[in-house]
Design a protein around this motif. Structure first.
Motif, PDB file in Angstrom:
ATOM      1  N   ALA A  75       0.841  -1.198   0.000  1.00  0.00           N
ATOM      2  CA  ALA A  75       0.000   0.000   0.000  1.00  0.00           C
ATOM      3  C   ALA A  75       0.880   1.252   0.000  1.00  0.00           C
ATOM      4  CB  ALA A  75      -0.919  -0.003   1.219  1.00  0.00           C
ATOM      5  N   ARG A  76       1.970   1.173   0.706  1.00  0.00           N
ATOM      6  CA  ARG A  76       2.865   2.321   0.802  1.00  0.00           C
ATOM      7  C   ARG A  76       3.430   2.692  -0.573  1.00  0.00           C
ATOM      8  NH1 ARG A  76       8.308   3.179   3.908  1.00  0.00           N
ATOM      9  NH2 ARG A  76       8.038   5.380   4.340  1.00  0.00           N
ATOM     10  N   LYS A  77       3.698   1.624  -1.367  1.00  0.00           N
ATOM     11  CA  LYS A  77       4.215   1.872  -2.719  1.00  0.00           C
ATOM     12  C   LYS A  77       3.135   2.466  -3.614  1.00  0.00           C
ATOM     13  CE  LYS A  77       7.661  -1.638  -3.468  1.00  0.00           C
ATOM     14  NZ  LYS A  77       7.654  -3.066  -3.678  1.00  0.00           N
ATOM     15  N   LYS A  78       1.914   1.940  -3.473  1.00  0.00           N
ATOM     16  CA  LYS A  78       0.884   2.279  -4.458  1.00  0.00           C
ATOM     17  C   LYS A  78       0.126   3.574  -4.167  1.00  0.00           C
ATOM     18  CE  LYS A  78      -0.065  -2.381  -6.119  1.00  0.00           C
ATOM     19  NZ  LYS A  78      -1.110  -3.345  -6.457  1.00  0.00           N
ATOM     20  N   LEU A  79       0.080   3.969  -2.907  1.00  0.00           N
ATOM     21  CA  LEU A  79      -0.737   5.136  -2.553  1.00  0.00           C
ATOM     22  C   LEU A  79       0.108   6.405  -2.502  1.00  0.00           C
ATOM     23  CD1 LEU A  79      -2.828   3.622   0.391  1.00  0.00           C
ATOM     24  CD2 LEU A  79      -3.552   3.970  -1.976  1.00  0.00           C
ATOM     25  N   PRO A  80      -0.495   7.539  -2.875  1.00  0.00           N
ATOM     26  CA  PRO A  80       0.218   8.797  -2.641  1.00  0.00           C
ATOM     27  C   PRO A  80       0.566   8.904  -1.167  1.00  0.00           C
ATOM     28  CG  PRO A  80      -1.796   9.161  -3.891  1.00  0.00           C
ATOM     29  CD  PRO A  80      -1.807   7.722  -3.478  1.00  0.00           C
ATOM     30  N   ARG A  81       1.654   9.564  -0.909  1.00  0.00           N
ATOM     31  CA  ARG A  81       2.127   9.665   0.475  1.00  0.00           C
ATOM     32  C   ARG A  81       1.055  10.268   1.393  1.00  0.00           C
ATOM     33  NH1 ARG A  81       7.971  10.909   2.478  1.00  0.00           N
ATOM     34  NH2 ARG A  81       7.496  10.711   4.658  1.00  0.00           N
ATOM     35  N   LEU A  82       0.376  11.292   0.860  1.00  0.00           N
ATOM     36  CA  LEU A  82      -0.649  11.979   1.654  1.00  0.00           C
ATOM     37  C   LEU A  82      -1.737  11.003   2.122  1.00  0.00           C
ATOM     38  CD1 LEU A  82      -2.253  15.324   0.736  1.00  0.00           C
ATOM     39  CD2 LEU A  82      -3.657  13.327   0.490  1.00  0.00           C
ATOM     40  N   VAL A  83      -2.093  10.058   1.243  1.00  0.00           N
ATOM     41  CA  VAL A  83      -3.157   9.109   1.585  1.00  0.00           C
ATOM     42  C   VAL A  83      -2.618   8.037   2.537  1.00  0.00           C
ATOM     43  CG1 VAL A  83      -4.748   7.383   0.655  1.00  0.00           C
ATOM     44  CG2 VAL A  83      -4.376   9.517  -0.586  1.00  0.00           C
TER      45      VAL A  83
ATOM     46  N   ARG B 258      -2.065  15.638  14.072  1.00  0.00           N
ATOM     47  CA  ARG B 258      -1.337  14.492  13.481  1.00  0.00           C
ATOM     48  C   ARG B 258      -0.282  15.076  12.536  1.00  0.00           C
ATOM     49  NH1 ARG B 258      -7.052  11.468  12.651  1.00  0.00           N
ATOM     50  NH2 ARG B 258      -7.521  11.304  14.870  1.00  0.00           N
ATOM     51  N   PRO B 259       0.970  15.088  13.008  1.00  0.00           N
ATOM     52  CA  PRO B 259       2.008  15.810  12.266  1.00  0.00           C
ATOM     53  C   PRO B 259       2.142  15.369  10.803  1.00  0.00           C
ATOM     54  CG  PRO B 259       2.794  15.257  14.445  1.00  0.00           C
ATOM     55  CD  PRO B 259       1.463  14.584  14.295  1.00  0.00           C
ATOM     56  N   ARG B 260       1.937  14.071  10.536  1.00  0.00           N
ATOM     57  CA  ARG B 260       2.101  13.667   9.125  1.00  0.00           C
ATOM     58  C   ARG B 260       1.092  14.397   8.236  1.00  0.00           C
ATOM     59  NH1 ARG B 260       3.361   7.289   8.171  1.00  0.00           N
ATOM     60  NH2 ARG B 260       3.782   6.728  10.323  1.00  0.00           N
ATOM     61  N   ASP B 261      -0.161  14.491   8.724  1.00  0.00           N
ATOM     62  CA  ASP B 261      -1.191  15.174   7.930  1.00  0.00           C
ATOM     63  C   ASP B 261      -0.817  16.630   7.719  1.00  0.00           C
ATOM     64  OD1 ASP B 261      -2.632  12.873   7.759  1.00  0.00           O
ATOM     65  OD2 ASP B 261      -4.173  13.449   9.214  1.00  0.00           O
ATOM     66  N   GLN B 262      -0.260  17.227   8.772  1.00  0.00           N
ATOM     67  CA  GLN B 262       0.122  18.644   8.639  1.00  0.00           C
ATOM     68  C   GLN B 262       1.243  18.814   7.624  1.00  0.00           C
ATOM     69  OE1 GLN B 262       0.826  19.700  12.807  1.00  0.00           O
ATOM     70  NE2 GLN B 262      -1.036  20.917  12.716  1.00  0.00           N
ATOM     71  N   ARG B 263       2.242  17.922   7.721  1.00  0.00           N
ATOM     72  CA  ARG B 263       3.373  18.030   6.787  1.00  0.00           C
ATOM     73  C   ARG B 263       2.919  17.865   5.346  1.00  0.00           C
ATOM     74  NH1 ARG B 263       6.110  14.104  10.086  1.00  0.00           N
ATOM     75  NH2 ARG B 263       6.783  15.343  11.849  1.00  0.00           N
ATOM     76  N   ASN B 264       1.956  16.955   5.147  1.00  0.00           N
ATOM     77  CA  ASN B 264       1.505  16.665   3.780  1.00  0.00           C
ATOM     78  C   ASN B 264       0.427  17.629   3.294  1.00  0.00           C
ATOM     79  OD1 ASN B 264       3.172  14.403   3.682  1.00  0.00           O
ATOM     80  ND2 ASN B 264       1.613  13.070   4.572  1.00  0.00           N
ATOM     81  N   GLY B 265      -0.032  18.506   4.184  1.00  0.00           N
ATOM     82  CA  GLY B 265      -1.108  19.426   3.801  1.00  0.00           C
ATOM     83  C   GLY B 265      -2.420  18.699   3.597  1.00  0.00           C
ATOM     84  N   PHE B 266      -2.653  17.626   4.376  1.00  0.00           N
ATOM     85  CA  PHE B 266      -3.903  16.863   4.245  1.00  0.00           C
ATOM     86  C   PHE B 266      -5.032  17.622   4.919  1.00  0.00           C
ATOM     87  CE2 PHE B 266      -7.106  13.947   5.728  1.00  0.00           C
ATOM     88  CZ  PHE B 266      -7.290  13.081   4.662  1.00  0.00           C
ATOM     89  N   ASP B 267      -6.092  17.859   4.185  1.00  0.00           N
ATOM     90  CA  ASP B 267      -7.248  18.529   4.787  1.00  0.00           C
ATOM     91  C   ASP B 267      -8.504  18.187   3.994  1.00  0.00           C
ATOM     92  OD1 ASP B 267      -8.511  19.992   6.674  1.00  0.00           O
ATOM     93  OD2 ASP B 267      -7.415  21.858   6.318  1.00  0.00           O
ATOM     94  N   MET B 268      -9.639  18.518   4.574  1.00  0.00           N
ATOM     95  CA  MET B 268     -10.921  18.312   3.906  1.00  0.00           C
ATOM     96  C   MET B 268     -11.600  19.661   3.750  1.00  0.00           C
ATOM     97  SD  MET B 268     -11.804  15.256   3.255  1.00  0.00           S
ATOM     98  CE  MET B 268     -10.366  14.224   3.146  1.00  0.00           C
ATOM     99  N   PRO B 269     -12.082  20.083   2.588  1.00  0.00           N
ATOM    100  CA  PRO B 269     -11.860  19.419   1.315  1.00  0.00           C
ATOM    101  C   PRO B 269     -10.385  19.527   0.904  1.00  0.00           C
ATOM    102  CG  PRO B 269     -12.996  21.518   1.019  1.00  0.00           C
ATOM    103  CD  PRO B 269     -12.839  21.323   2.489  1.00  0.00           C
TER     104      PRO B 269
END
Ligand code: FNR
Length: 388
Positions: A11-19, A162-173
């Motif tokens: 999954a790590r290989k196939k998914l974008p890092r953000l996901v 969750r620092p990973r989400d912050q680093r990746n700019g993960f947000d909704m929408p």
């Protein structure tokens, strides 16, 4: 794919890092998340010989229903990010293996669709978001759709950082800046399929006038004791309270008339100094007494972990991240393989433990648990104070 770890790597290989990071990430330094898993490894099981274990059954009765396996799928928001139509694939797997699937309030599939796809195997999980009234509307929708099990999640009074989400700019929408664009461009299969099927978004906070009301970081502290009483009055079916880690809270929830308590620390996604969830089960079992239904998640990564949770006092278990890893790795094939792997590992371990049925799994199969760092510290502090 022969283990959760295989699925995770694929999954790590196939998914974008953000996901991938949205799935695997946790609060703070992710210590609790890691502890959830390592504490399972510290629990040892006692091999037994010469019992008749040629026929073994994993059928488990929970809240008045027989499931074919003692585990189901934990509520997880936005599963369709991992794979288009992931919720539908999980629903089909739930029917196929006769296990429960709990749809999250924050799911990217509507409440009504999941009930159609998974039938009676569908449970619904409720967050009490910024508006208590809109949460109650969801409860009404779940009732009308025919759900018979409602899970109230209470361990997210406020979404943790969750620092990973912050680093990746993960947000909704979704916000797509250069960083996210590069991430998606380097995972073209995921990006194309997601584009074709439509970028997933939370489906159940959409009001009748079409407003998307989901505010990820809004307080969810409306799930308080008064709300629980109110919910108990209006929800006529099974009511489970999820995210419980304290024996005192468990006792109060039991007195409030809930049908089951769901021991969980949200996979370490909320408090990074929490104890491992598995170390809490036996204390909560002791508090609520034998016979009161307990369900467990956080850190289960294989069939033997399910046995350890049941032996520690849980009646049923749920799988979280492993399900999303399997979907991210190999979609439907991955999901079914993972469920079969868990079942096979459980059954094989039961043979080694001299146990033929799930109901016979109890604390007698536990050998010993080497003390965790926290417990060692506690013991040495007690020793120091007794010396003083
Ligand atoms: C979750 N979890 C969760 N719980 C809940 O009650 N409602 C939700 O919407 C979500 N969403 C969610 C998304 C993702 C991506 C994950 C990984 C988890 C928590 C989930 O139900 C469960 O408690 C944990 O996943 C258990 O930990 P492990 O076993 O996955 O490590």
């Amino acid at each position: 794919m022969f283990s959760t770890e295989d699925a995770r790597k694929l999954a790590r290989k196939k998914l974008p890092r953000l996901v991938f990071d949205f799935v695997e990430g946790a609060a703070g330094k992710e210590v609790t998340s890691a502890r959830n898993e390592s504490c399972f490894d510290e629990i040892l099981l006692q091999p037994r010989v010469m019992a008749d274990v040629s026929q073994r059954s994993l059928v488990t009765r929970f809240l008045g229903r027989d499931y074919d396996l003692p585990f189901g799928v934990a509520p997880m928001g936005m599963c369709n990010l991992v794979r288009p139509r992931a919720d539908k694939l999980v629903a089909e797997a739930a029917r196929l293996h006769n296990i429960p699937i709990c749809l999250s309030s924050a799911a990217s599939s509507p409440i009504e669709d999941m009930r159609k796809w998974a039938g009676e195997n569908a449970w619904f999980q409720l967050y009490v978001g910024h508006s208590v009234e809109s949460s109650l509307q969801m409860v009404e929708r779940a009732k009308l759709a025919g759900y018979e099990t409602l899970v109230l999640t209470v361990d997210v009074p406020q979404l943790s950082r969750r620092p990973r989400d912050q680093r990746n700019g993960f947000d909704m929408p979704f916000r797509i800046g250069p960083k996210q664009f590069f991430d998606f461009a380097t995972h073209p299969v995921w990006s194309l399929t997601s584009l074709i099927c439509g970028v997933p978004k939370p489906q159940n906070f959409i009001s009748e006038d079409g407003d998307d009301k989901f505010v990820r970081r809004a307080s969810r502290a409306g799930a308080d004791w008064q709300f629980l009483d109110r919910l108990r009055d209006i929800w006529p079916h099974h009511l489970i309270v999820k995210g419980v880690m304290s024996a005192d809270d468990a006792l109060r929830i039991q007195r409030s008339g809930a049908d089951a308590i769901y021991v969980s620390n949200h996979g370490g996604r909320q408090l990074d100094s929490a104890p491992s969830a598995i170390s809490t089960v036996s204390k909560i079992r002791a508090a609520v007494g034998q016979g009161f239904p307990l369900i467990f998640d956080s850190g289960i990564r294989g069939g033997e972990d399910v046995i350890k949770a049941l032996a520690s006092g849980a009646d049923f278990t749920m799988l979280g991240r492993p399900i999303l890893y399997a979907l991210g790795a190999e979609a439907r094939v991955g999901l079914n393989s993972l469920i079969k792997l868990f079942a096979e590992d459980m059954s094989l371990a039961m043979a080694q433990l001299g146990v033929a049925n799930v109901e016979d799994i109890n604390e007698s199969v536990l050998l010993e648990r080497s003390p965790t760092v926290g417990e060692k510290l506690n013991t040495s502090l007690q020793f120091a104070s007794s010396q003083a």
